[in-house]
Write an enzyme that holds these catalytic residues in place. Structure first.
Site, mmCIF file in Angstrom:
data_model
loop_
_atom_site.group_PDB
_atom_site.id
_atom_site.type_symbol
_atom_site.label_atom_id
_atom_site.label_comp_id
_atom_site.label_asym_id
_atom_site.label_seq_id
_atom_site.Cartn_x
_atom_site.Cartn_y
_atom_site.Cartn_z
ATOM 1 N N ASP A 169 37.677 -18.689 72.123
ATOM 2 C CA ASP A 169 37.963 -18.937 73.541
ATOM 3 C C ASP A 169 37.062 -18.075 74.427
ATOM 4 O OD1 ASP A 169 40.087 -20.613 72.768
ATOM 5 O OD2 ASP A 169 41.550 -18.986 72.931
ATOM 6 N N ASP A 208 45.652 -17.601 68.141
ATOM 7 C CA ASP A 208 45.298 -16.727 69.263
ATOM 8 C C ASP A 208 45.869 -15.346 68.983
ATOM 9 O OD1 ASP A 208 43.958 -18.680 70.731
ATOM 10 O OD2 ASP A 208 45.756 -19.303 71.796
#
Length: 162
Positions: A128, A109
């Site tokens: 995401d 991330d």
């Protein structure tokens, strides 16, 4: 879907190569930061102790999308499902091929909104974002009666009615 996966893989590669052991990078005056982190959980770091479950859930979702796609005749639905599929595959790749190992890999991330270190919103990646946008689009299509067969309105389940 393929474009989402390619962009996700490329951005994760670049972020890992350039931001490992590096302070967060301010972008657009602090609108967001590039801030490398590895997430063993799902969205919002939920389920961090059960990493192996996420690839299995992803495979079920992929199967369901494949089943839906057989009768798909709607471009907006194809876009929604393609975004979900691309996002799911992007993160599945991390779960399968990243450390600490197969089915337990941590997702890369790197987007932190409005501040570094996820202080205002959890850090996420492009897979995401794609997944979330696809789900929101699917919900909107469903709410507004856009059917996957390309038609409009609700299917009453009875033949011959309009």
């Amino acid at each position: 879907m393929i474009l989402v996966v390619l962009i996700d893989v490329l951005t994760k590669y670049l972020v890992v190569a350039k931001l490992t052991d590096h302070a967060p990078v301010k972008v657009l005056g602090g609108f967001f930061y590039l801030d490398l982190t590895r997430n063993s959980g799902a969205a919002f770091s939920l389920g961090t102790g059960h990493t192996w479950v996420f690839p299995l859930v992803t495979l079920v979702v992929l199967g369901f999308i494949g089943w839906l796609a057989r009768r798909l005749r709607s471009v907006p639905w194809a876009i929604a499902l393609g975004l979900v599929l691309g996002g799911a595959l992007g993160n599945l790749g991390d779960r399968l091929f990243r450390a600490p190992g197969f089915l337990e890999g941590h997702v890369v991330d790197f987007v932190s909104l409005f501040g570094p270190n996820g202080e205002h919103w959890p850090i996420f990646n492009l897979a995401d974002a794609s997944l979330c946008c696809g789900v929101v689009l699917a919900v909107l299509l469903e709410v507004f009666g856009r059917r996957r067969d390309g038609g409009h309105g609700r299917d009453t389940g009875q033949r011959g009615e309009h």
